[in-house]
Design a protein around this motif. Sequence first.
Motif, PDB file in Angstrom:
ATOM      1  N   ARG A   1      -3.212 -11.996  53.662  1.00 30.05           N
ATOM      2  CA  ARG A   1      -3.169 -11.968  52.043  1.00 30.05           C
ATOM      3  C   ARG A   1      -2.638 -13.311  51.848  1.00 30.05           C
ATOM      4  NH1 ARG A   1      -2.564  -6.212  51.959  1.00 30.05           N
ATOM      5  NH2 ARG A   1      -0.141  -6.459  52.048  1.00 30.05           N
ATOM      6  N   LEU A   2      -1.363 -13.361  52.186  1.00 34.51           N
ATOM      7  CA  LEU A   2      -0.578 -14.813  51.799  1.00 34.51           C
ATOM      8  C   LEU A   2      -1.440 -16.006  52.441  1.00 34.51           C
ATOM      9  CD1 LEU A   2       2.071 -16.179  51.200  1.00 34.51           C
ATOM     10  CD2 LEU A   2       2.844 -15.794  53.089  1.00 34.51           C
ATOM     11  N   TYR A   3      -2.010 -15.948  53.408  1.00 39.27           N
ATOM     12  CA  TYR A   3      -2.774 -17.066  53.811  1.00 39.27           C
ATOM     13  C   TYR A   3      -4.001 -17.449  52.883  1.00 39.27           C
ATOM     14  CZ  TYR A   3      -5.886 -19.481  57.068  1.00 39.27           C
ATOM     15  OH  TYR A   3      -7.083 -20.467  57.689  1.00 39.27           O
ATOM     16  N   PHE A   4      -4.643 -16.197  52.474  1.00 41.37           N
ATOM     17  CA  PHE A   4      -5.895 -16.479  51.808  1.00 41.37           C
ATOM     18  C   PHE A   4      -5.285 -17.111  50.500  1.00 41.37           C
ATOM     19  CE2 PHE A   4      -8.487 -15.163  48.408  1.00 41.37           C
ATOM     20  CZ  PHE A   4      -9.694 -15.242  48.652  1.00 41.37           C
ATOM     21  N   ILE A   5      -4.058 -16.742  49.748  1.00 40.29           N
ATOM     22  CA  ILE A   5      -3.500 -17.069  48.577  1.00 40.29           C
ATOM     23  C   ILE A   5      -3.016 -18.608  48.614  1.00 40.29           C
ATOM     24  CG2 ILE A   5      -1.500 -17.073  46.865  1.00 40.29           C
ATOM     25  CD1 ILE A   5      -1.376 -13.963  47.560  1.00 40.29           C
ATOM     26  N   LEU A   6      -2.520 -19.051  49.960  1.00 37.51           N
ATOM     27  CA  LEU A   6      -2.380 -20.417  50.137  1.00 37.51           C
ATOM     28  C   LEU A   6      -3.682 -21.234  50.318  1.00 37.51           C
ATOM     29  CD1 LEU A   6       0.808 -20.377  52.398  1.00 37.51           C
ATOM     30  CD2 LEU A   6       0.775 -20.911  50.000  1.00 37.51           C
ATOM     31  N   LEU A   7      -4.721 -20.515  50.843  1.00 40.64           N
ATOM     32  CA  LEU A   7      -5.807 -21.260  51.027  1.00 40.64           C
ATOM     33  C   LEU A   7      -6.390 -21.537  49.505  1.00 40.64           C
ATOM     34  CD1 LEU A   7      -8.016 -19.818  54.128  1.00 40.64           C
ATOM     35  CD2 LEU A   7      -6.934 -22.058  53.876  1.00 40.64           C
ATOM     36  N   LEU A   8      -6.365 -20.549  48.859  1.00 35.96           N
ATOM     37  CA  LEU A   8      -6.875 -20.599  47.364  1.00 35.96           C
ATOM     38  C   LEU A   8      -6.066 -21.685  46.678  1.00 35.96           C
ATOM     39  CD1 LEU A   8      -8.741 -19.661  45.290  1.00 35.96           C
ATOM     40  CD2 LEU A   8      -7.251 -17.806  44.617  1.00 35.96           C
ATOM     41  N   ILE A   9      -4.772 -21.914  46.694  1.00 33.28           N
ATOM     42  CA  ILE A   9      -3.898 -23.076  46.068  1.00 33.28           C
ATOM     43  C   ILE A   9      -4.286 -24.250  46.779  1.00 33.28           C
ATOM     44  CG2 ILE A   9      -1.363 -23.727  45.736  1.00 33.28           C
ATOM     45  CD1 ILE A   9      -0.582 -20.736  46.004  1.00 33.28           C
ATOM     46  N   ILE A  10      -4.445 -24.316  47.839  1.00 36.37           N
ATOM     47  CA  ILE A  10      -4.897 -25.745  48.376  1.00 36.37           C
ATOM     48  C   ILE A  10      -6.187 -26.114  48.019  1.00 36.37           C
ATOM     49  CG2 ILE A  10      -5.239 -26.938  50.617  1.00 36.37           C
ATOM     50  CD1 ILE A  10      -3.464 -25.102  51.966  1.00 36.37           C
ATOM     51  N   PHE A  11      -7.038 -25.019  47.877  1.00 36.98           N
ATOM     52  CA  PHE A  11      -8.419 -25.448  47.356  1.00 36.98           C
ATOM     53  C   PHE A  11      -8.466 -25.956  46.288  1.00 36.98           C
ATOM     54  CE2 PHE A  11     -12.174 -23.852  44.899  1.00 36.98           C
ATOM     55  CZ  PHE A  11     -13.358 -24.358  45.356  1.00 36.98           C
ATOM     56  N   LEU A  12      -7.729 -25.317  45.292  1.00 38.28           N
ATOM     57  CA  LEU A  12      -7.543 -25.853  43.721  1.00 38.28           C
ATOM     58  C   LEU A  12      -7.159 -27.142  43.781  1.00 38.28           C
ATOM     59  CD1 LEU A  12      -6.496 -22.317  41.936  1.00 38.28           C
ATOM     60  CD2 LEU A  12      -8.656 -23.791  42.112  1.00 38.28           C
ATOM     61  N   LEU A  13      -5.949 -27.312  44.525  1.00 40.98           N
ATOM     62  CA  LEU A  13      -5.501 -28.758  44.664  1.00 40.98           C
ATOM     63  C   LEU A  13      -6.259 -29.856  44.992  1.00 40.98           C
ATOM     64  CD1 LEU A  13      -1.852 -28.180  46.230  1.00 40.98           C
ATOM     65  CD2 LEU A  13      -2.138 -28.736  43.897  1.00 40.98           C
ATOM     66  N   GLU A  14      -7.186 -29.580  45.990  1.00 41.20           N
ATOM     67  CA  GLU A  14      -7.949 -30.634  46.299  1.00 41.20           C
ATOM     68  C   GLU A  14      -9.173 -30.757  45.322  1.00 41.20           C
ATOM     69  OE1 GLU A  14      -7.554 -32.185  48.961  1.00 41.20           O
ATOM     70  OE2 GLU A  14      -6.572 -31.095  50.539  1.00 41.20           O
ATOM     71  N   VAL A  15      -9.508 -29.567  44.859  1.00 40.95           N
ATOM     72  CA  VAL A  15     -10.748 -29.909  43.601  1.00 40.95           C
ATOM     73  C   VAL A  15      -9.982 -30.900  42.882  1.00 40.95           C
ATOM     74  CG1 VAL A  15     -11.780 -28.673  41.981  1.00 40.95           C
ATOM     75  CG2 VAL A  15     -11.946 -27.802  44.100  1.00 40.95           C
ATOM     76  N   ILE A  16      -8.622 -30.500  42.259  1.00 39.79           N
ATOM     77  CA  ILE A  16      -8.144 -31.232  40.942  1.00 39.79           C
ATOM     78  C   ILE A  16      -8.187 -32.638  41.615  1.00 39.79           C
ATOM     79  CG2 ILE A  16      -5.954 -31.660  40.005  1.00 39.79           C
ATOM     80  CD1 ILE A  16      -5.362 -28.495  40.050  1.00 39.79           C
ATOM     81  N   ALA A  17      -7.571 -33.152  42.704  1.00 42.39           N
ATOM     82  CA  ALA A  17      -7.592 -34.221  43.147  1.00 42.39           C
ATOM     83  C   ALA A  17      -8.740 -35.218  43.216  1.00 42.39           C
ATOM     84  CB  ALA A  17      -7.003 -34.275  44.541  1.00 42.39           C
ATOM     85  N   GLY A  18     -10.096 -34.225  43.621  1.00 41.60           N
ATOM     86  CA  GLY A  18     -11.244 -35.092  43.705  1.00 41.60           C
ATOM     87  C   GLY A  18     -11.835 -35.192  42.137  1.00 41.60           C
ATOM     88  N   ILE A  19     -11.540 -34.355  41.299  1.00 41.73           N
ATOM     89  CA  ILE A  19     -12.013 -34.292  39.761  1.00 41.73           C
ATOM     90  C   ILE A  19     -11.150 -35.359  39.027  1.00 41.73           C
ATOM     91  CG2 ILE A  19     -11.895 -33.486  37.452  1.00 41.73           C
ATOM     92  CD1 ILE A  19     -12.418 -30.550  38.957  1.00 41.73           C
TER      93      ILE A  19
END
Length: 253
Positions: free
Chosen positions: A91-109
């Motif tokens: 569960r913790l791993y999934f949450i961290l993946l989601l946070i990183i996903f959002l960070l990467e999308v923000i950087a790309g945008i």
Amino acid sequence: MGEFNEKKATCGTVCLKYLLFTYNCCFWLAGLAVMAVGIWTLALKSDYISLLASNTYLATAYILVVAGGVVMVTGVLGCCATFKERRNLLRLYFILLLIIFLLEVIAGILAYVYYQQLNTELKENLKDTMTKKYQQSGQDGVTNAVDKLQQEFHCCGSNNSQDWRDSEWIRSGEAGDRVVPDSCCKTMVSGCGRRDHASNIYKVEGGCISKLETFIQEHLRVIGAVGIGIACVQVFGMIFTCCLYRSLKLEHY
């Protein structure tokens, strides 16, 4: 029939474990690559940040560094969660993946949006930055950036060499009898900026604005591609994690 279903479920779980482990190894390497791109941008490509009016370019680089570091930690956590079969770690791993996903999308945008706005920003601010801050007290960063820009890209002034007529440094008399900075010269030696003939300075080669814009845009494309690319890869990691979590949950019932 019950034994067959249990064996089948167990085999499915084992396959998911090894699949997720392989993914995490690749994910860790991807995190290293993301961090490297961010550090590369900050350490080697940030000379001209002081010439930019906004901090968006700098922010995207910092986001990549942070995201890369979290990716590497998350990759190790994912390996532990996978082989220990701990659902709370998953569960913790999934949450961290989601946070990183959002960070990467923000950087790309951010990279994409700034890519679109860069031309307007440079047209509105670069000339003022160069002419009002060059060789002024407390503006060593701008001075060094301007000198490097003009020498590296073989240009003089923002739009052309005539821009330096409006320079605070030239007008103040502190420039001596220079009409352009020495960094405008094709062969840079002390005092060479006294003569602004095309044989001496980068006069016909044009101003620096278009060359700086091309330089920054090329690096924004790299930042945006890395951010969006890694974000897409993470979608598979979240899918694998959900499947393994569900499989482990079924086995415990």
